[in-house]
Design an enzyme around this catalytic site. Structure first.
Site, PDB file in Angstrom:
ATOM      1  N   HIS A  66      -9.252  56.458 -16.539  1.00  0.00           N
ATOM      2  CA  HIS A  66     -10.291  56.633 -15.774  1.00  0.00           C
ATOM      3  C   HIS A  66     -11.350  57.554 -16.411  1.00  0.00           C
ATOM      4  CE1 HIS A  66      -8.774  54.817 -11.803  1.00  0.00           C
ATOM      5  NE2 HIS A  66      -7.624  55.165 -12.165  1.00  0.00           N
ATOM      6  N   LEU A  70      -1.787  45.126 -16.150  1.00  0.00           N
ATOM      7  CA  LEU A  70      -2.106  44.949 -17.602  1.00  0.00           C
ATOM      8  C   LEU A  70      -3.320  44.130 -17.794  1.00  0.00           C
ATOM      9  CD1 LEU A  70       1.835  44.359 -18.467  1.00  0.00           C
ATOM     10  CD2 LEU A  70       0.401  46.367 -18.770  1.00  0.00           C
ATOM     11  N   SER A  71      -4.176  44.165 -16.991  1.00  0.00           N
ATOM     12  CA  SER A  71      -5.566  43.274 -17.062  1.00  0.00           C
ATOM     13  C   SER A  71      -5.498  41.800 -17.111  1.00  0.00           C
ATOM     14  CB  SER A  71      -6.087  43.885 -18.319  1.00  0.00           C
ATOM     15  OG  SER A  71      -6.626  45.481 -17.937  1.00  0.00           O
ATOM     16  N   SER A  72      -4.644  41.170 -16.385  1.00  0.00           N
ATOM     17  CA  SER A  72      -4.840  39.801 -16.353  1.00  0.00           C
ATOM     18  C   SER A  72      -6.201  39.280 -16.200  1.00  0.00           C
ATOM     19  CB  SER A  72      -3.855  39.312 -15.573  1.00  0.00           C
ATOM     20  OG  SER A  72      -4.042  39.829 -14.170  1.00  0.00           O
ATOM     21  N   ASP A 109     -10.743  47.639 -20.540  1.00  0.00           N
ATOM     22  CA  ASP A 109     -10.255  46.211 -20.786  1.00  0.00           C
ATOM     23  C   ASP A 109     -10.704  45.286 -21.369  1.00  0.00           C
ATOM     24  OD1 ASP A 109      -8.675  47.901 -18.899  1.00  0.00           O
ATOM     25  OD2 ASP A 109      -9.450  46.761 -17.039  1.00  0.00           O
ATOM     26  N   TYR A 153     -10.265  52.847  -6.139  1.00  0.00           N
ATOM     27  CA  TYR A 153     -10.831  52.813  -7.272  1.00  0.00           C
ATOM     28  C   TYR A 153     -12.278  53.270  -7.261  1.00  0.00           C
ATOM     29  CZ  TYR A 153     -12.125  51.469 -12.331  1.00  0.00           C
ATOM     30  OH  TYR A 153     -12.683  51.552 -13.482  1.00  0.00           O
TER      31      TYR A 153
HETATM   32  C1  GLA Z   1      -8.750  49.789 -14.693  1.00  0.00           C
HETATM   33  C2  GLA Z   1     -10.236  49.168 -15.075  1.00  0.00           C
HETATM   34  C3  GLA Z   1     -10.597  50.115 -16.126  1.00  0.00           C
HETATM   35  C4  GLA Z   1     -10.361  51.446 -16.346  1.00  0.00           C
HETATM   36  C5  GLA Z   1      -8.660  51.602 -15.634  1.00  0.00           C
HETATM   37  C6  GLA Z   1      -8.407  53.273 -15.701  1.00  0.00           C
HETATM   38  O1  GLA Z   1      -8.075  49.054 -15.466  1.00  0.00           O
HETATM   39  O2  GLA Z   1     -10.447  48.033 -14.944  1.00  0.00           O
HETATM   40  O3  GLA Z   1     -11.985  49.814 -16.403  1.00  0.00           O
HETATM   41  O4  GLA Z   1     -11.124  52.208 -15.392  1.00  0.00           O
HETATM   42  O5  GLA Z   1      -8.518  51.047 -14.699  1.00  0.00           O
HETATM   43  O6  GLA Z   1      -8.470  53.846 -16.878  1.00  0.00           O
END
Ligand code: GLA
Length: 407
Positions: A45, A135-137, A187, A239
């Site tokens: 964050h 994990l950013s899919s 990400d 968020y």
């Molecule tokens: C998610 C968001 C990122 C980042 C993280 C927290 O993954 O996509 O941009 O803010 O949360 O670090």
């Protein structure tokens, strides 16, 4: 028994996407591309606060097979669902595309908005990045589409770091404006700019990066990722709320981003916030919340610096304390952890992990634990047993090593 989430080999992933395309569209695709998911070692964050973070690209990737067409029609298929989705690229605008196709169409839209001559296409998607696991899919999908389209439409962007920085901005726009998730850029940056064997020190103030060698095997260490399988339905709203609180605090303090405060200025900034939002201001509840948020962001940026210095000194086995402190700060000050994440972190530490923390946005998703290489199985079993004892759904695991970017 523990469940492991395997990564496909690049050849296997390409073959799957190509075969899916051929089977459902009845023709061979023009090509196949892929992009990785990520873990973040530390710096959570901080990206949307102009801060520092330290993610790396996973071996787990999203694969796309694509053929351009001579119209504005995008046809999409996924190995995870039946049927064909269709989107008219000319009609794409914020709020018009629902679900996963918004990440794909969003990238094409953002490229066009930036003046690139992108047309429609047929696309088949398959992925071994676990969905909804933090994990950013979604970034993996955006970035795979970005490199596919830039290649197919001859944009000449993926060959340089500068071009990849531009593509990062395109993918962030797609996610913020078309998919409607107001995330930062971490990400997408690591999916497009990460390097094998390295963690990416990303400075979100100017998008500059430094490739920091990250060799765990040489130190007999491993990074265990624990997918808690916890999905929190209000994650998007929470968020956005955190981001708004940070913006409000920056505005009250008269700084462009919270990055400007720095560890040295933290005491004064917190006192100012308490005064500005105190009895004469918005009231003490607001003050307390903003103080917590700012304290997390500023100390977390400090922890990234500390972590990177240790890596530069070859003292990888000493980063655990910063990971532990990061988790406490995310749990108590930023308030984005949840029961399953705390359980994973506590159980991993009790089983001997050198450090552990939640990774990603929080409210569910994954935790990471730094463990001795020969203790990976034992720590995973201990975490699985703790979940079982607590009566929560069984987690899944993977061992993360830094691999290459979208290509
Ligand atoms: C998610 C968001 C990122 C980042 C993280 C927290 O993954 O996509 O941009 O803010 O949360 O670090």
């Amino acid at each position: 028994m523990t469940t492991w989430i395997d990564a496909w080999s690049r050849t296997d992933g390409d073959t799957r996407a190509r075969a899916l395309f051929a089977e459902r569209f009845g023709a061979e695709p023009a090509g196949a591309w892929s992009a990785p998911g990520r873990v973040n070692l530390i710096g959570e964050h901080t990206d949307y606060n102009g801060g520092l973070c330290l993610p790396f690209a996973l071996p787990h990737r999203t694969y796309v097979a694509v053929t351009p067409v001579d119209s504005d029609r995008i046809r999409l298929i996924s190995a995870q669902e039946e049927g064909v989705r269709e989107v008219d690229l000319a009609a794409v605008a914020p709020g018009t595309v629902e679900g996963w196709p918004s990440y794909v169409a969003g990238v094409a839209w953002a490229l066009r908005q930036a003046g690139h001559p992108v047309r429609g296409f047929d696309i088949a998607v398959d992925s071994c990045v676990p969905y909804g696991s933090g994990l950013s899919s979604s970034a993996a999908l955006e970035c795979a589409v970005a490199v596919a389209l830039e290649d197919l439409f001859g944009l000449g962007l993926a060959g340089t770091d500068e071009g990849r920085t531009t593509l990062t901005g395109i993918c962030v726009r797609a996610e913020n404006e078309i998919a409607g998730a107001n995330t930062g850029g971490m990400d997408q940056a690591v999916s497009l700019r990460g390097q094998a064997g390295h963690a990416l020190e990303l400075d979100c103030l100017d998008d500059s990066v430094r490739q920091v060698p990250f060799d765990l095997t040489g130190h007999d260490l491993a990074l265990l990722v624990i997918d808690t399988k916890a999905e929190h339905s209000h994650a998007g709203g929470e968020y956005a709320a955190r981001r708004a609180e940070c913006e409000r605090a920056a505005e009250l303090l008269g700084v462009g981003t919270l990055r400007e405060i720095g560890l040295d200025g933290l005491g004064d900034a917190l006192a100012d916030l308490a005064r500005l939002t105190g009895p004469e201001g918005d009231g003490s509840a607001v003050a307390e919340v903003l103080v917590r948020r700012v304290r997390h962001v500023v100390t977390e940026i400090g922890r990234v610096q500390e972590f990177v210095e240790l890596l530069d000194d070859g003292r990888v086995d000493e980063v655990g304390a910063a990971m532990d402190a990061s988790h406490l700060s995310l749990r108590d000050d930023y308030q984005v952890s949840c029961r399953e994440l705390d359980l994973a972190v506590d159980a991993a530490r009790s089983a001997g992990a050198l450090g552990a923390r939640m990774t990603g946005g929080g409210f569910g998703g994954s935790a990471i634990a730094l463990v001795r290489a020969d203790e990976v199985e034992r720590v995973a079993e201990a975490v699985a047993a703790a979940f079982d004892d607590a009566g929560v759904r069984a987690p899944a695991f993977l061992v993360a090593t830094p691999e290459g970017p979208a290509a």
